[in-house]
Design a protein around this motif. Structure first.
Motif, mmCIF file in Angstrom:
data_model
loop_
_atom_site.group_PDB
_atom_site.id
_atom_site.type_symbol
_atom_site.label_atom_id
_atom_site.label_comp_id
_atom_site.label_asym_id
_atom_site.label_seq_id
_atom_site.Cartn_x
_atom_site.Cartn_y
_atom_site.Cartn_z
ATOM 1 N N TYR A 4 0.847 -1.194 0.000
ATOM 2 C CA TYR A 4 0.000 0.000 0.000
ATOM 3 C C TYR A 4 0.882 1.244 0.000
ATOM 4 N N ILE A 5 0.480 2.238 -0.763
ATOM 5 C CA ILE A 5 1.212 3.503 -0.789
ATOM 6 C C ILE A 5 0.354 4.581 -0.135
ATOM 7 N N PHE A 6 0.988 5.345 0.753
ATOM 8 C CA PHE A 6 0.357 6.477 1.440
ATOM 9 C C PHE A 6 1.218 7.700 1.200
ATOM 10 N N ARG A 7 0.587 8.881 1.212
ATOM 11 C CA ARG A 7 1.323 10.123 0.972
ATOM 12 C C ARG A 7 1.110 11.096 2.130
ATOM 13 N N ALA A 8 2.200 11.724 2.536
ATOM 14 C CA ALA A 8 2.137 12.731 3.599
ATOM 15 C C ALA A 8 1.250 13.891 3.166
ATOM 16 N N ASP A 9 0.494 14.397 4.100
ATOM 17 C CA ASP A 9 -0.386 15.562 3.925
ATOM 18 C C ASP A 9 -1.518 15.358 2.920
ATOM 19 N N GLN A 10 -1.691 14.137 2.415
ATOM 20 C CA GLN A 10 -2.852 13.877 1.557
ATOM 21 C C GLN A 10 -4.068 13.759 2.464
ATOM 22 N N GLY A 11 -5.046 14.604 2.246
ATOM 23 C CA GLY A 11 -6.217 14.650 3.108
ATOM 24 C C GLY A 11 -6.108 15.723 4.169
ATOM 25 N N GLY A 12 -5.024 16.502 4.144
ATOM 26 C CA GLY A 12 -4.849 17.582 5.106
ATOM 27 C C GLY A 12 -3.494 17.505 5.780
ATOM 28 N N PRO A 13 -3.073 18.599 6.410
ATOM 29 C CA PRO A 13 -1.779 18.625 7.100
ATOM 30 C C PRO A 13 -1.702 17.544 8.183
ATOM 31 N N GLY A 14 -0.586 16.842 8.209
ATOM 32 C CA GLY A 14 -0.385 15.798 9.208
ATOM 33 C C GLY A 14 -1.049 14.473 8.889
ATOM 34 N N TRP B 221 -1.707 11.081 6.518
ATOM 35 C CA TRP B 221 -1.027 10.176 5.601
ATOM 36 C C TRP B 221 -2.134 9.461 4.851
ATOM 37 N N GLY B 222 -2.504 9.996 3.706
ATOM 38 C CA GLY B 222 -3.647 9.489 2.952
ATOM 39 C C GLY B 222 -3.290 8.351 2.026
ATOM 40 N N TYR B 223 -4.253 7.459 1.883
ATOM 41 C CA TYR B 223 -4.118 6.288 1.009
ATOM 42 C C TYR B 223 -4.035 6.737 -0.439
ATOM 43 N N VAL B 224 -3.053 6.197 -1.177
ATOM 44 C CA VAL B 224 -2.874 6.504 -2.592
ATOM 45 C C VAL B 224 -3.320 5.333 -3.455
ATOM 46 N N THR B 225 -2.741 4.156 -3.213
ATOM 47 C CA THR B 225 -3.081 2.995 -4.032
ATOM 48 C C THR B 225 -2.620 1.705 -3.370
ATOM 49 N N ARG B 226 -3.087 0.611 -3.919
ATOM 50 C CA ARG B 226 -2.729 -0.737 -3.473
ATOM 51 C C ARG B 226 -2.067 -1.431 -4.649
ATOM 52 N N LEU B 227 -0.849 -1.918 -4.457
ATOM 53 C CA LEU B 227 -0.111 -2.572 -5.527
ATOM 54 C C LEU B 227 -0.312 -4.081 -5.491
ATOM 55 N N ARG B 228 -0.357 -4.653 -6.695
ATOM 56 C CA ARG B 228 -0.541 -6.093 -6.862
ATOM 57 C C ARG B 228 0.376 -6.548 -7.992
ATOM 58 N N ALA B 229 0.898 -7.744 -7.890
ATOM 59 C CA ALA B 229 1.732 -8.294 -8.956
ATOM 60 C C ALA B 229 0.876 -8.557 -10.191
ATOM 61 N N SER B 230 1.432 -8.288 -11.363
ATOM 62 C CA SER B 230 0.692 -8.511 -12.610
ATOM 63 C C SER B 230 0.377 -9.985 -12.834
ATOM 64 N N ASP B 231 1.191 -10.864 -12.280
ATOM 65 C CA ASP B 231 0.982 -12.302 -12.430
ATOM 66 C C ASP B 231 0.739 -12.955 -11.065
ATOM 67 N N ALA B 232 0.014 -12.266 -10.228
ATOM 68 C CA ALA B 232 -0.194 -12.689 -8.838
ATOM 69 C C ALA B 232 -0.800 -14.084 -8.731
ATOM 70 N N VAL B 233 -0.287 -14.826 -7.756
ATOM 71 C CA VAL B 233 -0.835 -16.134 -7.411
ATOM 72 C C VAL B 233 -0.950 -16.199 -5.893
ATOM 73 N N ALA B 234 -1.784 -17.096 -5.426
ATOM 74 C CA ALA B 234 -1.988 -17.255 -3.989
ATOM 75 C C ALA B 234 -0.688 -17.628 -3.290
ATOM 76 N N SER B 235 -0.527 -17.098 -2.106
ATOM 77 C CA SER B 235 0.588 -17.414 -1.212
ATOM 78 C C SER B 235 1.955 -17.042 -1.763
ATOM 79 N N SER B 236 2.052 -16.011 -2.588
ATOM 80 C CA SER B 236 3.351 -15.602 -3.127
ATOM 81 C C SER B 236 4.113 -14.699 -2.161
#
Length: 178
Positions: free
Chosen positions: A97-107, A109-124
């Protein structure tokens, strides 16, 4: 830290300038056991010379056994938090997960995105390692499939790769002798 017993506060730690991010992958945030959390501390928060907690970050899709906070890295502007037990539907593939400082206001740490493998498989175990340098994020998946076998891989993402403000996968790295 919320003072929870056995939260594994400190299981991952990253510092950049006046920002520290600490993972606690065993923390229970109300969504179930091993959901996890990450804590952001800043120098001079709460007084000169003090290192005070400024934010507790929870996984936006937090589910039992996600282990959010097993890995964490920050550059002071972004924080990348690994969750090797994250669920995608019925599959446990892991996420970062990526979060950014001051996103959503001063202080904040707002959620930006959730990363996933392009070829994701269970239990990797995607998200079992994370690194951040400039506009590049590297995410380790120690049990990723390479050549039909669980050999492990590292996935690289770059900011603005999939559009402005988006983080797109640009490469999958694996060793030549895995």
């Amino acid at each position: 830290n919320d003072g929870m017993d056995h939260s594994w506060f400190g299981s991952s730690v990253s510092v950049s300038g006046s920002t520290v991010v600490v993972g606690a992958w065993f923390a229970n945030n109300g969504s179930g056991a091993l959901t996890g959390a990450a804590y952001v501390f800043a120098r001079d928060a709460g007084g000169v010379g003090n290192w005070g907690q400024v934010k507790k970050i929870l996984a936006p899709y937090g589910a039992s056994h996600e282990r959010f906070g097993a890995t964490a890295v920050t550059d002071g502007f972004f924080a990348v938090i690994g969750a090797p037990g994250a669920h995608w539907g019925a599959s446990t593939e892991g996420a970062a997960y990526i979060f950014r400082a001051d996103q959503g206001g001063p202080g904040q740490w707002g959620y930006v995105t959730r990363l996933r493998a392009s070829d994701a498989v269970a239990s990797s175990a995607f998200g079992g390692a994370v690194a951040l340098a400039g506009d590049t994020v590297a995410v380790g998946a120690e049990a990723a499939y390479v050549g039909g076998q669980e050999r492990g891989a590292v996935y690289l993402y770059q900011r603005d790769q999939a559009g402005a403000g988006q983080w797109g996968q640009v490469a999958k790295l694996s060793s030549s002798d895995a």
